[in-house]
Structures are given as structure tokens and as C-alpha cells.
Design an enzyme around this catalytic site. Structure first.
Site, PDB file in Angstrom:
ATOM      1  N   SER A  69       0.860  -1.198  -0.009  1.00 32.88           N
ATOM      2  CA  SER A  69       0.054   0.033  -0.047  1.00 32.88           C
ATOM      3  C   SER A  69       0.929   1.522  -0.021  1.00 32.88           C
ATOM      4  CB  SER A  69      -0.888  -0.047   1.173  1.00 32.88           C
ATOM      5  OG  SER A  69      -0.493   0.239   2.547  1.00 32.88           O
TER       6      SER A  69
ATOM      7  N   ARG B 139      21.900 -15.179   1.595  1.00 35.95           N
ATOM      8  CA  ARG B 139      21.096 -13.784   1.941  1.00 35.95           C
ATOM      9  C   ARG B 139      22.009 -12.908   0.932  1.00 35.95           C
ATOM     10  NH1 ARG B 139      16.912 -13.676   4.501  1.00 35.95           N
ATOM     11  NH2 ARG B 139      16.679 -15.268   6.385  1.00 35.95           N
TER      12      ARG B 139
ATOM     13  N   ILE C 284      16.834  -6.863   6.308  1.00 37.96           N
ATOM     14  CA  ILE C 284      17.986  -5.795   6.879  1.00 37.96           C
ATOM     15  C   ILE C 284      18.763  -5.745   5.497  1.00 37.96           C
ATOM     16  CG2 ILE C 284      19.724  -5.216   8.172  1.00 37.96           C
ATOM     17  CD1 ILE C 284      18.250  -6.663  10.385  1.00 37.96           C
TER      18      ILE C 284
ATOM     19  N   ASN D 131      13.296   4.608   4.411  1.00 35.94           N
ATOM     20  CA  ASN D 131      12.538   3.769   4.980  1.00 35.94           C
ATOM     21  C   ASN D 131      11.283   4.293   5.703  1.00 35.94           C
ATOM     22  OD1 ASN D 131      11.644   1.005   5.773  1.00 35.94           O
ATOM     23  ND2 ASN D 131      12.592   1.405   7.777  1.00 35.94           N
TER      24      ASN D 131
ATOM     25  N   HIS E 247       8.781   3.408   8.726  1.00 35.84           N
ATOM     26  CA  HIS E 247       8.615   2.457   9.960  1.00 35.84           C
ATOM     27  C   HIS E 247       7.373   3.000  10.953  1.00 35.84           C
ATOM     28  CE1 HIS E 247       9.948  -0.360  13.028  1.00 35.84           C
ATOM     29  NE2 HIS E 247       9.463   0.343  13.897  1.00 35.84           N
TER      30      HIS E 247
ATOM     31  N   ASP F  89      16.859   0.799  11.810  1.00 36.34           N
ATOM     32  CA  ASP F  89      15.864   2.104  12.102  1.00 36.34           C
ATOM     33  C   ASP F  89      16.314   3.214  12.888  1.00 36.34           C
ATOM     34  OD1 ASP F  89      13.573   0.445  10.736  1.00 36.34           O
ATOM     35  OD2 ASP F  89      13.372  -0.627  12.749  1.00 36.34           O
TER      36      ASP F  89
ATOM     37  N   GLN G 125      -1.540   7.869   7.770  1.00 38.01           N
ATOM     38  CA  GLN G 125      -0.542   8.978   7.836  1.00 38.01           C
ATOM     39  C   GLN G 125       0.700   8.524   6.866  1.00 38.01           C
ATOM     40  OE1 GLN G 125      -1.161  12.083   9.134  1.00 38.01           O
ATOM     41  NE2 GLN G 125      -3.327  11.178   9.255  1.00 38.01           N
ATOM     42  N   GLU G 126       0.950   7.267   6.896  1.00 43.73           N
ATOM     43  CA  GLU G 126       2.185   6.899   5.768  1.00 43.73           C
ATOM     44  C   GLU G 126       1.994   7.204   4.828  1.00 43.73           C
ATOM     45  OE1 GLU G 126       3.539   2.461   6.784  1.00 43.73           O
ATOM     46  OE2 GLU G 126       2.618   2.685   8.658  1.00 43.73           O
TER      47      GLU G 126
HETATM   48  C1  GAR Z   1       3.718  -0.476   6.782  1.00 42.25           C
HETATM   49  O1  GAR Z   1       3.094  -0.352   7.943  1.00 42.25           O
HETATM   50  C2  GAR Z   1       5.336   0.054   6.977  1.00 42.25           C
HETATM   51  O2  GAR Z   1       5.366   1.249   7.843  1.00 42.25           O
HETATM   52  C3  GAR Z   1       5.692  -1.289   7.801  1.00 42.25           C
HETATM   53  O3  GAR Z   1       5.248  -2.377   7.008  1.00 42.25           O
HETATM   54  C4  GAR Z   1       3.965  -2.102   6.493  1.00 42.25           C
HETATM   55  C5  GAR Z   1       3.942  -2.180   5.104  1.00 42.25           C
HETATM   56  O4  GAR Z   1       2.549  -2.154   4.278  1.00 42.25           O
HETATM   57  N1  GAR Z   1       7.249  -1.223   7.742  1.00 42.25           N
HETATM   58  C6  GAR Z   1       7.939  -1.891   8.908  1.00 42.25           C
HETATM   59  O5  GAR Z   1       7.381  -2.439   9.752  1.00 42.25           O
HETATM   60  C7  GAR Z   1       9.404  -1.786   8.721  1.00 42.25           C
HETATM   61  N2  GAR Z   1      10.037  -2.082   9.758  1.00 42.25           N
HETATM   62  P1  GAR Z   1       2.399  -1.891   3.087  1.00 42.25           P
HETATM   63  O6  GAR Z   1       2.942  -3.301   2.219  1.00 42.25           O
HETATM   64  O7  GAR Z   1       1.011  -1.905   2.731  1.00 42.25           O
HETATM   65  O8  GAR Z   1       3.249  -0.803   2.401  1.00 42.25           O
END
Ligand code: GAR
Length: 215
Positions: free
Chosen positions: A12, A64, A91, A106, A108, A147, A175-176
Site C-alpha cells: 500500500s 542472503r 535488513i 524507509n 516505520h 531503524d 498517515q504513512e
Molecule cells: C507499513 O505499515 C510499514 O510502515 C511497515 O510495514 C507496513 C507495510 O505495509 N514497515 C515496517 O514495519 C518496517 N520495519 P504496505 O506493504 O501496505 O506498504
């Protein structure tokens, strides 16, 4: 900005970034979307936005490190000069971070440095368990330390008494989707710079939000 996105899940945030770049909101050319898994939503998001998508699953490689060498090759071949991690659950090896110094962001789902280290929904779950009244999301520059890179932007949301992990995660996610394209825009326009471990943004929009980030 020739932008590559790296993701592991539903995508998303990738969709929010690609939507912004398809409009005037973000002046970036999406050149690749890379996943470390097959059959994830992020690959469909790339396809629907006509962005070249690459699945680089761990099991196709002996280690990896070999997997990430392939990812770096894709980044370089695509002409990417900037990378957005959008729900990427591995990572990054130091050789990828070093190839894009201060050019990888990134997102978070917490107000870093609180609840660093885990993948969603761990940070949201830990925030609820800790009883914090405010949580949110952070866009930061990726460094070798997980992070812990310089913070670019944050958005806060309230934690409500009846919140579940899902309701809190949804409130943060909204908000993201707003914050990530905004943060990328400051790098795309050249108004963000990283100095002594801090991000300074020469943009009125940013200074109105956070006056202390003035250059
Ligand atoms: C989001 O909430 C993002 O902030 C989180 O994963 C989700 C991904 O959602 N990221 C972390 O936890 C990074 N440590 P999305 O696939 O719908 O964008």
C-alpha cells in the site's frame, strides 16, 4: 529522481508513492519495484502502475548475500539513483547501503526511536502494550544501523482506548500514505540534505511543519 521501491507485502505504501509520482505530487520516475518474495501484492501494484517488477526470493539464491547482490544488480541496471523501502522486511546488507549513501529511505510504523527493530504489526502491538497515548510513523534515511538513520519526517496519531492492533495500524497507515510521498518529494527536489546525522529541509512546506529543520 530515478526511484526504485523495495517491498515485501501488500504494497500500500508502494501504491501511495506510485500514485504520487503519476500525479504532480512527486517528481520521480519509478524505474523498478523489487520484492524479496513471490506472489505478494506489491508485485501487482507495480504491474498496475506499469513499473518493471522483480521478485528476488531468498530460496533462489545460495545465501542472503547472493540474493542482495542480485537486488543491487537490478537497482543499478534499472538506473535507480534513489531507493524507497516500503514494507521491506529484510535488513539491507552494508554493500547496498554503501552503494546509495543517504539515498535510501524507509518508513516505520512508530515514532522512532521508540519501537524500532520489528516489522509491522510488531511496532504497533508493542505500542499498545506499552500504553503509549501517541504513536505514528517515521520516514528515515537508511544507514547500517537498523531503524536508526536520520529522521526525515514524522506524523503522530492518537492511541484510543478501544484500539486493537488493526485499528491503530490503520490509523498510522493513513498517515504513512501521506508522509512518504512528501518526504520523497523533498529529496527529489533537492531540498533535503543530511548533515551530521540530521536531515535539514529547505522547503517552506517542511519548515511550516517543523520550524527547527530550517537550513
Ligand atoms: C507499513 O505499515 C510499514 O510502515 C511497515 O510495514 C507496513 C507495510 O505495509 N514497515 C515496517 O514495519 C518496517 N520495519 P504496505 O506493504 O501496505 O506498504
Amino acid at each position: 529522481m530515478n526511484l526504485a521501491i523495495m517491498a515485501s507485502g501488500r504494497g500500500s505504501n508502494a501504491a501511495a508513492i506510485l500514485d504520487a509520482s503519476a500525479s504532480d505530487e512527486l517528481d520521480a520516475r519509478p524505474v523498478a519495484l523489487i520484492t524479496n518474495r513471490e506472489n505478494v501484492g506489491a508485485l501487482d501494484v507495480a504491474e498496475s502502475h506499469n513499473v518493471p517488477a522483480y521478485a528476488v526470493p531468498r530460496l533462489a539464491f545460495p545465501s542472503r548475500s547472493a540474493q542482495q547482490h542480485r537486488m543491487l544488480e537490478i537497482l543499478q541496471d534499472s538506473g535507480a539513483d534513489f531507493v524507497a523501502l516500503a514494507g521491506f522486511d529484510a535488513i539491507l546488507r552494508p554493500f547496498i547501503v554503501a552503494a546509495y549513501p543517504n539515498r535510501i529511505l524507509n518508513i516505520h510504523p512508530s515514532l522512532l526511536p521508540a519501537f524500532a527493530g520489528g516489522m509491522a504489526p510488531v511496532p504497533q502491538t508493542d505500542a499498545l502494550r506499552a500504553g503509549v497515548r501517541i504513536s505514528g510513523c517515521t520516514v528515515h534515511v537508511v544507514t547500517e544501523e537498523l531503524d536508526a538513520g536520520p529522521i526525515v519526517a514524522q506524523a503522530a496519531v492518537p492511541v484510543l482506548p478501544n484500539d486493537t492492533v488493526e485499528t491503530l495500524a490503520d490509523r498510522i497507515l493513513e498517515q504513512e500514505h501521506r508522509l512518504y510521498p512528501l518526504a520523497l518529494r523533498w529529496f527529489a527536489s533537492g531540498s533535503a540534505r543530511v548533515e551530521n546525522g540530521l536531515v535539514y529541509v529547505d522547503s517552506e512546506e517542511c519548515q511550516a511543519l517543523w520550524p527547527h529543520t530550517a537550513p
